[in-house]
Design a protein around this motif. Structure first.
Motif, PDB file in Angstrom:
ATOM      1  N   ASP A  92     -13.953  18.024  31.016  1.00 35.89           N
ATOM      2  CA  ASP A  92     -13.236  19.286  30.996  1.00 35.89           C
ATOM      3  C   ASP A  92     -13.910  20.230  31.994  1.00 35.89           C
ATOM      4  O   ASP A  92     -15.136  20.380  31.992  1.00 35.89           O
ATOM      5  N   CYS A  93     -13.125  20.836  32.856  1.00 35.43           N
ATOM      6  CA  CYS A  93     -13.689  21.679  33.910  1.00 35.43           C
ATOM      7  C   CYS A  93     -14.448  22.884  33.362  1.00 35.43           C
ATOM      8  O   CYS A  93     -15.376  23.390  34.009  1.00 35.43           O
ATOM      9  N   GLU A  94     -14.046  23.362  32.167  1.00 35.94           N
ATOM     10  CA  GLU A  94     -14.655  24.579  31.623  1.00 35.94           C
ATOM     11  C   GLU A  94     -15.881  24.286  30.764  1.00 35.94           C
ATOM     12  O   GLU A  94     -16.960  24.844  30.992  1.00 35.94           O
ATOM     13  N   ASP A  95     -15.740  23.410  29.770  1.00 30.46           N
ATOM     14  CA  ASP A  95     -16.867  23.223  28.843  1.00 30.46           C
ATOM     15  C   ASP A  95     -17.686  21.961  29.114  1.00 30.46           C
ATOM     16  O   ASP A  95     -18.693  21.722  28.447  1.00 30.46           O
ATOM     17  N   GLY A  96     -17.272  21.143  30.056  1.00 30.60           N
ATOM     18  CA  GLY A  96     -18.056  19.974  30.433  1.00 30.60           C
ATOM     19  C   GLY A  96     -17.964  18.801  29.486  1.00 30.60           C
ATOM     20  O   GLY A  96     -18.684  17.806  29.659  1.00 30.60           O
ATOM     21  N   SER A  97     -17.092  18.855  28.493  1.00 29.66           N
ATOM     22  CA  SER A  97     -16.990  17.756  27.538  1.00 29.66           C
ATOM     23  C   SER A  97     -16.363  16.522  28.186  1.00 29.66           C
ATOM     24  O   SER A  97     -15.453  16.623  29.004  1.00 29.66           O
ATOM     25  N   GLU A  98     -16.862  15.347  27.819  1.00 31.32           N
ATOM     26  CA  GLU A  98     -16.369  14.090  28.401  1.00 31.32           C
ATOM     27  C   GLU A  98     -14.976  13.762  27.870  1.00 31.32           C
ATOM     28  O   GLU A  98     -14.741  13.782  26.666  1.00 31.32           O
ATOM     29  N   GLU A  99     -14.076  13.432  28.767  1.00 27.05           N
ATOM     30  CA  GLU A  99     -12.715  13.093  28.380  1.00 27.05           C
ATOM     31  C   GLU A  99     -12.345  11.666  28.733  1.00 27.05           C
ATOM     32  O   GLU A  99     -11.396  11.107  28.178  1.00 27.05           O
ATOM     33  N   CYS A 100     -13.080  11.046  29.653  1.00 22.40           N
ATOM     34  CA  CYS A 100     -12.835   9.649  30.007  1.00 22.40           C
ATOM     35  C   CYS A 100     -14.073   9.116  30.713  1.00 22.40           C
ATOM     36  O   CYS A 100     -14.720   9.846  31.485  1.00 22.40           O
ATOM     37  N   LYS A 101     -14.415   7.878  30.424  1.00 27.35           N
ATOM     38  CA  LYS A 101     -15.491   7.188  31.139  1.00 27.35           C
ATOM     39  C   LYS A 101     -15.074   5.738  31.272  1.00 27.35           C
ATOM     40  O   LYS A 101     -15.047   5.000  30.282  1.00 27.35           O
ATOM     41  N   GLN A 102     -14.751   5.330  32.489  1.00 26.55           N
ATOM     42  CA  GLN A 102     -14.175   4.000  32.684  1.00 26.55           C
ATOM     43  C   GLN A 102     -14.449   3.519  34.106  1.00 26.55           C
ATOM     44  O   GLN A 102     -14.464   4.316  35.048  1.00 26.55           O
ATOM     45  N   SER A 103     -14.659   2.220  34.258  1.00 27.94           N
ATOM     46  CA  SER A 103     -14.875   1.642  35.583  1.00 27.94           C
ATOM     47  C   SER A 103     -13.562   1.148  36.172  1.00 27.94           C
ATOM     48  O   SER A 103     -12.729   0.579  35.463  1.00 27.94           O
ATOM     49  N   ALA A 104     -13.400   1.334  37.460  1.00 29.49           N
ATOM     50  CA  ALA A 104     -12.178   0.913  38.135  1.00 29.49           C
ATOM     51  C   ALA A 104     -12.122  -0.604  38.259  1.00 29.49           C
ATOM     52  O   ALA A 104     -13.135  -1.310  38.265  1.00 29.49           O
ATOM     53  N   ASP A 105     -10.907  -1.097  38.384  1.00 32.69           N
ATOM     54  CA  ASP A 105     -10.645  -2.523  38.598  1.00 32.69           C
ATOM     55  C   ASP A 105     -11.130  -2.923  39.987  1.00 32.69           C
ATOM     56  O   ASP A 105     -10.894  -2.214  40.967  1.00 32.69           O
ATOM     57  N   THR A 106     -11.802  -4.064  40.086  1.00 38.82           N
ATOM     58  CA  THR A 106     -12.323  -4.533  41.372  1.00 38.82           C
ATOM     59  C   THR A 106     -11.482  -5.654  41.977  1.00 38.82           C
ATOM     60  O   THR A 106     -11.872  -6.235  42.992  1.00 38.82           O
ATOM     61  N   SER A 107     -10.337  -5.960  41.395  1.00 39.80           N
ATOM     62  CA  SER A 107      -9.563  -7.125  41.837  1.00 39.80           C
ATOM     63  C   SER A 107      -8.992  -6.976  43.242  1.00 39.80           C
ATOM     64  O   SER A 107      -8.584  -7.971  43.862  1.00 39.80           O
ATOM     65  N   ARG A 108      -8.950  -5.752  43.759  1.00 35.30           N
ATOM     66  CA  ARG A 108      -8.422  -5.536  45.108  1.00 35.30           C
ATOM     67  C   ARG A 108      -9.536  -5.278  46.123  1.00 35.30           C
ATOM     68  O   ARG A 108      -9.304  -4.707  47.179  1.00 35.30           O
TER      69      ARG A 108
END
Length: 212
Positions: A92-108
Motif C-alpha cells: 500500500d502506497c500510504e501505510d506500507g502494508s504488504e498486499e502481494c508477494k509473488q515471483s514471476a513466471d520464468t517460462s519465457r
C-alpha cells in the motif's frame, strides 16, 4: 591464447534503490526505509525496488536473472541455463502494508545455442527474455533480446541487442572461473517508468570483454 573451456554469463534486470523523481522511501510497516515506486497505471499500488545498484553477484535481487554456462570441448559446444525472478512485493502506497508477494513466471526466459559446434570461429547464443509483474494482471513485460557472441579469433565476448527504457540492466562474464567482467551496465532512461514497458524492447545495448 588458449581457447577458453568454460564461459559463464548472467543477465539481470533490476529496479535501482534510488531513481531521481521516481523512487520514494517507505515510511512505515515491515518495509520501512526501503524504497518503492508506483505501478504502471494510476490505479496501481506501489512496488518495492530491488534496494541496490549494479551488483555482479549471482544472487543480487532482480526482476529477472538469466544465467548460462557454455562448455567448450574442442569444437563441440554445450549450454546449460537457469532462470530466476525474485519476488515482486506490492505494498500500500500510504501505510506500507504488504498486499502481494509473488515471483514471476520464468517460462519465457530462454537462451538458445545457435549451433552445437563452433562455426566460423564463433559460438552464438540467442537471448530472448521476458517476464512481467505477477502482482498486476495485464502488466507489461520486461524484455531483453539479442545475441551473445564468443569470437575465438578476436578473443572476445560481446552482446548486441535491445532492452527496455526501464528498469536497469546489467550483464557479466566469467571465463574459466577467472575474474568477473561487466559486459554492460545501463540505468533506466531519465523520466521512464513501468508505464514505458508496453511494446517490444527498443533501446539498443552493446558491450564486449576480452578473453584475458
Amino acid at each position: 591464447m588458449t581457447r577458453p573451456t568454460i564461459i559463464a554469463f548472467w543477465i539481470n534486470a533490476f529496479i535501482p534503490r534510488d531513481i531521481f523523481g521516481l523512487t520514494s522511501t517507505v515510511a512505515s510497516g515491515q518495509y520501512a526505509n526501503q524504497t518503492k515506486i508506483a505501478g504502471p497505471l494510476a490505479i496501481s499500488d506501489c512496488f518495492l525496488t530491488d534496494q541496490r545498484s549494479f551488483d555482479s553477484g549471482r544472487r543480487a535481487s532482480s526482476r529477472l536473472h538469466s544465467e548460462g554456462v557454455l562448455y567448450i570441448d574442442g569444437d563441440n559446444l554445450l549450454l546449460n541455463q537457469s532462470h530466476r525472478c525474485d519476488p515482486t512485493v506490492e505494498i500500500d502506497c500510504e501505510d506500507g502494508s504488504e498486499e502481494c508477494k509473488q515471483s514471476a513466471d520464468t517460462s519465457r526466459m530462454n537462451l538458445s545455442l545457435m549451433t552445437s559446434t563452433i562455426a566460423d570461429n564463433k559460438a552464438i547464443i540467442s537471448v530472448d527474455l521476458a517476464a512481467n509483474n505477477p502482482c498486476f494482471f495485464g502488466s507489461p513485460d520486461i524484455d531483453v533480446k539479442g545475441e551473445i557472441i564468443v569470437d575465438f579469433v578476436a578473443e572476445k565476448i560481446s552482446f548486441a541487442g535491445k532492452v527496455e527504457p526501464f528498469p536497469a540492466f546489467e550483464a557479466y562474464v566469467a571465463i574459466d572461473s577467472n575474474r568477473v567482467q561487466a559486459l554492460f551496465q545501463i540505468l533506466p532512461l531519465p523520466g521512464k517508468t513501468p508505464a514505458d514497458l508496453f511494446g517490444p524492447p527498443n533501446r539498443p545495448i552493446a558491450g564486449s570483454v576480452p578473453f584475458a
